[in-house]
Design a protein around this motif. Structure first.
Motif, PDB file in Angstrom:
ATOM      1  N   UNK A  42       0.815  -1.207   0.000  1.00 22.67           N
ATOM      2  CA  UNK A  42       0.000   0.000   0.000  1.00 22.67           C
ATOM      3  C   UNK A  42       0.852   1.262   0.000  1.00 22.67           C
ATOM      4  N   UNK A  43       1.930   1.237   0.769  1.00 24.48           N
ATOM      5  CA  UNK A  43       2.741   2.438   0.872  1.00 24.48           C
ATOM      6  C   UNK A  43       4.082   2.084   1.501  1.00 24.48           C
ATOM      7  N   UNK A  44       5.114   2.724   1.029  1.00 25.23           N
ATOM      8  CA  UNK A  44       6.440   2.616   1.627  1.00 25.23           C
ATOM      9  C   UNK A  44       6.934   4.028   1.867  1.00 25.23           C
ATOM     10  N   UNK A  45       7.323   4.312   3.104  1.00 27.23           N
ATOM     11  CA  UNK A  45       7.776   5.668   3.438  1.00 27.23           C
ATOM     12  C   UNK A  45       9.090   5.599   4.203  1.00 27.23           C
ATOM     13  N   UNK A  46       9.839   6.673   4.105  1.00 32.11           N
ATOM     14  CA  UNK A  46      11.065   6.817   4.880  1.00 32.11           C
ATOM     15  C   UNK A  46      10.698   7.106   6.327  1.00 32.11           C
ATOM     16  N   UNK A  47      11.494   6.625   7.279  1.00 32.45           N
ATOM     17  CA  UNK A  47      11.227   6.989   8.671  1.00 32.45           C
ATOM     18  C   UNK A  47      11.513   8.476   8.864  1.00 32.45           C
ATOM     19  N   UNK A  48      10.870   9.095   9.844  1.00 34.68           N
ATOM     20  CA  UNK A  48      11.129  10.521  10.066  1.00 34.68           C
ATOM     21  C   UNK A  48      12.585  10.737  10.482  1.00 34.68           C
ATOM     22  N   UNK A  49      13.130  11.863  10.062  1.00 32.59           N
ATOM     23  CA  UNK A  49      14.502  12.193  10.413  1.00 32.59           C
ATOM     24  C   UNK A  49      14.629  12.457  11.898  1.00 32.59           C
ATOM     25  N   UNK A  50      15.785  12.144  12.439  1.00 28.96           N
ATOM     26  CA  UNK A  50      16.010  12.367  13.866  1.00 28.96           C
ATOM     27  C   UNK A  50      16.514  13.780  14.070  1.00 28.96           C
ATOM     28  N   UNK A  51      16.025  14.403  15.117  1.00 29.21           N
ATOM     29  CA  UNK A  51      16.504  15.753  15.422  1.00 29.21           C
ATOM     30  C   UNK A  51      17.829  15.655  16.185  1.00 29.21           C
ATOM     31  N   UNK A  52      18.588  16.701  16.119  1.00 31.84           N
ATOM     32  CA  UNK A  52      19.886  16.717  16.782  1.00 31.84           C
ATOM     33  C   UNK A  52      19.710  16.699  18.289  1.00 31.84           C
ATOM     34  N   UNK A  53      20.676  16.107  18.973  1.00 29.16           N
ATOM     35  CA  UNK A  53      20.649  16.093  20.429  1.00 29.16           C
ATOM     36  C   UNK A  53      21.124  17.417  21.002  1.00 29.16           C
ATOM     37  N   UNK A  54      21.004  17.555  22.306  1.00 26.85           N
ATOM     38  CA  UNK A  54      21.469  18.769  22.973  1.00 26.85           C
ATOM     39  C   UNK A  54      22.514  18.384  24.021  1.00 26.85           C
ATOM     40  N   UNK A  55      23.452  19.289  24.271  1.00 25.58           N
ATOM     41  CA  UNK A  55      24.452  19.064  25.305  1.00 25.58           C
ATOM     42  C   UNK A  55      24.003  19.783  26.569  1.00 25.58           C
ATOM     43  N   UNK A  56      24.239  19.150  27.674  1.00 23.06           N
ATOM     44  CA  UNK A  56      23.908  19.755  28.962  1.00 23.06           C
ATOM     45  C   UNK A  56      25.198  19.932  29.752  1.00 23.06           C
ATOM     46  N   UNK A  57      25.195  20.931  30.611  1.00 22.85           N
ATOM     47  CA  UNK A  57      26.410  21.277  31.346  1.00 22.85           C
ATOM     48  C   UNK A  57      26.568  20.471  32.630  1.00 22.85           C
ATOM     49  N   UNK A  58      25.441  19.968  33.181  1.00 25.39           N
ATOM     50  CA  UNK A  58      25.546  19.266  34.460  1.00 25.39           C
ATOM     51  C   UNK A  58      24.476  18.187  34.565  1.00 25.39           C
ATOM     52  N   UNK A  59      24.646  17.340  35.554  1.00 23.83           N
ATOM     53  CA  UNK A  59      23.667  16.280  35.809  1.00 23.83           C
ATOM     54  C   UNK A  59      22.341  16.906  36.237  1.00 23.83           C
ATOM     55  N   UNK A  60      22.389  17.940  36.972  1.00 25.59           N
ATOM     56  CA  UNK A  60      21.169  18.598  37.432  1.00 25.59           C
ATOM     57  C   UNK A  60      20.373  19.143  36.241  1.00 25.59           C
ATOM     58  N   UNK A  61      21.087  19.724  35.269  1.00 21.37           N
ATOM     59  CA  UNK A  61      20.397  20.231  34.078  1.00 21.37           C
ATOM     60  C   UNK A  61      19.789  19.058  33.279  1.00 21.37           C
ATOM     61  N   UNK A  62      20.497  17.923  33.197  1.00 16.93           N
ATOM     62  CA  UNK A  62      19.989  16.743  32.505  1.00 16.93           C
ATOM     63  C   UNK A  62      18.720  16.235  33.176  1.00 16.93           C
ATOM     64  N   UNK A  63      18.741  16.126  34.496  1.00 15.69           N
ATOM     65  CA  UNK A  63      17.566  15.648  35.226  1.00 15.69           C
ATOM     66  C   UNK A  63      16.405  16.618  35.031  1.00 15.69           C
ATOM     67  N   UNK A  64      16.690  17.906  35.044  1.00 18.31           N
ATOM     68  CA  UNK A  64      15.639  18.905  34.818  1.00 18.31           C
ATOM     69  C   UNK A  64      15.008  18.764  33.438  1.00 18.31           C
ATOM     70  N   UNK A  65      15.826  18.585  32.407  1.00 15.64           N
ATOM     71  CA  UNK A  65      15.291  18.417  31.037  1.00 15.64           C
ATOM     72  C   UNK A  65      14.488  17.118  30.912  1.00 15.64           C
TER      73      UNK A  65
END
Length: 190
Positions: free
Chosen positions: A159-182
């Motif tokens: 019926x249909x063949x499609x490409x998977x959606x492109x992945x967005x770029x990751x983000x860098x975090x400065x600390x573990x606390x910022x990672x947990x917050x995100x």
């Protein structure tokens, strides 16, 4: 040796004959053939030829299905050994060593049987020039699906063949606390 495909497949059979096969059979068809239809065609050939051991590749290169060997075994009611990395004939049986998640497994099959191969089974021979010349004289029989009485019309419709959606770029975090917050506030996973 059997191949199912257009007239050009005869060259593939001739290569197999040059590598040591005694004779070839080409079932001429146009276009792609689904695994069940291939298994039905092979079942008819097996009925005519009465082999004790049928060896097939693990999976097709066109659709990557890995179904034909299993379907052929079911149609014939024969035992099957899949993904064979070692095959040993012994009287009226064949021992098939296959790779599984936990290591190697060896199964004993009563003949007649179906075996599908793994890449590690053997190293193919090279076709030497004298054998290429001899292959031209070896018999190559041709038949068709109609002659064998097998309907090969597709049963599946893509019926249909499609490409998977492109992945967005990751983000860098400065600390573990910022990672947990995100992770907690933006991703909602915590």
């Amino acid at each position: 040796m059997v191949s199912i495909g257009p007239q050009q497949a005869a060259e593939t059979i001739r290569t197999g004959l040059a590598m040591g096969a005694d004779r070839g059979i080409l079932v001429k068809v146009d276009g792609a053939v689904e695994p069940l239809a291939v298994a039905k065609l092979l079942a008819k050939i097996v009925g005519q030829e009465s082999p004790q051991l049928v060896i097939l590749g693990k999976q097709a290169i066109d659709d990557d299905c890995n179904q034909t060997g299993q379907m052929l075994a079911a149609l014939l009611g024969w035992p099957q050994g899949t993904f064979a990395s070692k095959v040993e004939l012994a009287g009226g049986s064949v021992d098939v060593t296959r790779e599984v998640d936990g290591g190697l497994q060896t199964v004993a099959l009563k003949l007649p049987a179906i075996v599908t191969t793994d890449l590690r089974l053997n190293e193919p021979r090279y076709a030497s020039l004298p054998n290429i010349m001899k292959a031209k004289k070896k018999p190559l029989d041709e038949t068709s699906a109609e002659t064998l009485g097998v309907e090969i019309a597709p049963r599946l419709k893509v019926l249909k063949t499609t490409e998977p959606p492109g992945r967005s770029a990751g983000v860098k975090v400065a600390s573990v606390a910022e990672l947990v917050g995100k992770l907690k506030n933006e991703a909602g996973v915590l």
